[in-house]
Design an enzyme around this catalytic site. Structure first.
Site, PDB file in Angstrom:
ATOM      1  N   HIS A   1     -22.647  58.962  14.618  1.00 49.47           N
ATOM      2  CA  HIS A   1     -22.433  59.627  15.919  1.00 49.47           C
ATOM      3  C   HIS A   1     -21.353  60.708  15.849  1.00 49.47           C
ATOM      4  CE1 HIS A   1     -25.068  56.873  18.175  1.00 49.47           C
ATOM      5  NE2 HIS A   1     -24.635  55.965  17.316  1.00 49.47           N
TER       6      HIS A   1
ATOM      7  N   ASN B   1     -28.003  53.682  23.556  1.00 48.53           N
ATOM      8  CA  ASN B   1     -28.818  54.694  22.879  1.00 48.53           C
ATOM      9  C   ASN B   1     -29.889  55.179  23.852  1.00 48.53           C
ATOM     10  OD1 ASN B   1     -27.624  54.815  20.323  1.00 48.53           O
ATOM     11  ND2 ASN B   1     -28.860  53.142  19.530  1.00 48.53           N
TER      12      ASN B   1
ATOM     13  N   TYR C   1     -16.611  48.784  16.196  1.00 49.65           N
ATOM     14  CA  TYR C   1     -16.183  49.971  16.942  1.00 49.65           C
ATOM     15  C   TYR C   1     -14.664  50.040  17.031  1.00 49.65           C
ATOM     16  CZ  TYR C   1     -20.874  51.429  18.172  1.00 49.65           C
ATOM     17  OH  TYR C   1     -22.169  51.891  18.110  1.00 49.65           O
TER      18      TYR C   1
END
Ligand code: NDP
Length: 491
Positions: free
Chosen positions: A55, A128, A338
């Site tokens: 990303h 997404n 993350y």
């Protein structure tokens, strides 16, 4: 006329001249005592931070979520407590595999990350534009991403790597079918949906809970590029979707999404025909219709891309009371990954950056670390304490649920089938023209891989639907008898 600001060093002292370095005479060697010059050059060398491994290319905007329907009997999340309530948020859209300078029109899933600044902390929905994913165990994630990136020897994208992995990972077929439909090349960030994919838990004040999935449906309507249009756009304007989002907001054409949820009572989950913690599956709408919840509107552009977009850091584990994780293995992996990526990329105190900081107070016993902007008092720095420090609030705990079983590496054992849902998509949802484009897009890409990989992948298409496999085989000039043999062998 507004008075001009005085140019200063980063330490706040005035700069007398920003065009001429301090030298010993003319032309003269440059002197190290020119702190302004030295700091300017040294800071320039440090302008880049590690780009996201996935990303990396993204665009962001600010806006709000407004509750339009009351679902507060399912969740005690305060930001969802009443109709009309508006909460500020920040959204980052992205592609997945490309580098920070890659083209917005690449065939790729799109990231759709939302940070909602609620009064009880930040709630992140890291979604997404597709409702499913390629894999369902985080163990496979680094390998999968390697195959979407550059071959380490040639430093180029490699169709063999790409399809080798997918053809050996049949659970990917649902997502592959969506990715190679025209939904794999959305026209802009404004023209696509966002799906949580994962199942999450909602719970209320009475300790009751439900499983939920989120759907953010574009109010601009789904619009996609064909493969040919995307190819042209990649060359013409690699930043077209970034530009489109910015320009739309600048002209007051604020993009919006209708937020919907599917809600499942926990007693249904065990007997449901699909494993609801398997992210390669959706909940068919006929089984669990979507319920309207709210509307997301984006109405403000960032003024500094680096500060707001590049430094924004989302985590699917950032929950608020009323919302919690599910046992979905991919979700569990992401909940670790993350935060870890942000600690590496931005530092241990990345939550204190303005774009990431919650709007409400933060009180805990974490201290220090690089780049700390302490806003709470330094003492006490331990718990328990008798100094009146912040206390945990047990009323915010999520309802418990039963887990049993043996510790071990368990493959997915649910009897659901990986081919039913892509079959429904191919057979019932897609139009003739969707199917034509799907086949064309696959043939164009898979045709660059080795024959043995083409055969193995085409056998997977055949297992979804004989027509699907046969059309790909025809496009690739493959021996259909061999495709059928491989498809049978896999059963
Ligand atoms: P429905 O007919 O109720 O829903 C079909 C869904 O497919 C719609 O949400 C539509 O999204 C979406 N869709 C349309 N074209 C495409 C495409 N080319 N690629 C991906 N999605 C598309 O059927 P079911 O709920 O029974 O699901 C049937 C199949 O549809 C599933 O197996 C899955 O592959 C796909 N799907 C299902 C979703 C779900 O949550 N149930 C979500 C998205 C896809 P939209 O309304 O935004 O146009």
């Amino acid at each position: 006329m507004a008075k001009k600001k005085r140019y200063t060093t980063s330490f706040g002292s005035p700069v007398d001249d920003d065009q001429n370095s301090v030298t010993a005479g003319d032309p003269g060697p440059v002197l190290l005592q020119d702190v302004h010059l030295v700091h300017k050059l040294a800071h320039f060398n440090r302008e880049r931070i590690p780009e996201r491994v996935v990303h990396a290319k993204g665009a962001g905007a600010f806006g709000y979520l407004e509750v339009t329907h009351d679902l507060s009997k399912y969740t005690k999340a305060k930001f969802l407590s009443k109709v009309g309530k508006k909460t500020d948020l920040f959204v980052r859209f992205s592609t997945v595999g490309g580098e920070k300078g890659s083209a917005d029109a690449e065939r790729d899933p799109r990231g759709f990350a939302v940070k909602i600044y609620t009064e009880e902390g930040n709630y992140d929905l890291v979604m997404n534009n597709t409702p499913v994913f390629f894999i369902r165990d985080p163990m496979k994630f680094p390998d999968f991403i390697h195959t979407q990136k550059r071959n380490p020897a040639t430093n180029t994208k490699d169709p063999d790597m790409f399809w080798d992995f997918l053809s050996l990972t049949p659970e990917s077929i649902h997502q592959v079918t969506i990715l190679f439909s025209d939904r794999g090349t959305p026209k802009t960030h404004r023209h696509m949906n966002g799906y949580s994919g994962h199942t999450y838990k909602w719970y209320n004040d009475q300790g009751e809970y439900w499983w939920v999935k989120y759907h953010f449906k574009t109010a601009q309507r789904i619009q996609n590029f064909t493969r040919q249009e995307a190819e042209i756009m990649k060359g013409k304007d690699p930043d077209h979707a970034t530009r489109d989002l910015y320009d739309a907001i600048e002209r007051g054409d604020y993009p919006a999404w209708n937020v919907e949820v599917q809600i499942m009572p926990p007693e249904d989950a065990e007997k449901y025909r699909f494993n609801i913690f398997d992210i390669t599956k959706v909940w068919p709408h006929g089984d669990y219709p979507v319920k309207p919840l709210g509307r997301m509107v984006l109405n403000r552009n960032p003024t500094n891309y680096f500060a707001d977009v590049e430094q924004s850091a989302f985590c699917p584990g950032n929950f608020v009371p009323g919302i919690a994780a599910s046992p979905d293995k991919m979700l569990q992996g992401r909940i670790f990954s993350y935060h870890d990526a942000h600690r590496y990329r931005l530092g241990a105190n990345y939550e204190q950056l303005p774009i990431n900081a919650p709007k409400g107070p933060v009180h805990n016993y974490q201290r220090d670390g690089f780049m700390r902007r302490e806003e709470t008092s330094g003492h006490p720095n331990y718990w328990p304490n008798s100094m009146g420090g912040p206390e945990p609030d047990p009323t915010t705990a999520e309802p418990q649920f039963e887990v049993t079983g043996k510790v071990g590496r368990h493959a997915y054992s649910h009897p659901n089938d990986d081919f039913i849902q892509p079959r429904a998509l191919y057979e019932k949802v897609m139009t003739d023209s969707d199917r034509d484009h799907l086949i064309g897009n696959i043939v164009d890409h898979l045709g660059n891989a080795k024959k043995e990989i083409q055969l193995r992948q085409t056998a997977i298409f055949y297992r979804v639907h004989p027509e699907y496999g046969t059309r790909v085989a025809k496009g690739l000039k493959l021996d259909i008898t061999e495709v059928k043999r491989l498809a049978k062998q896999h059963k």
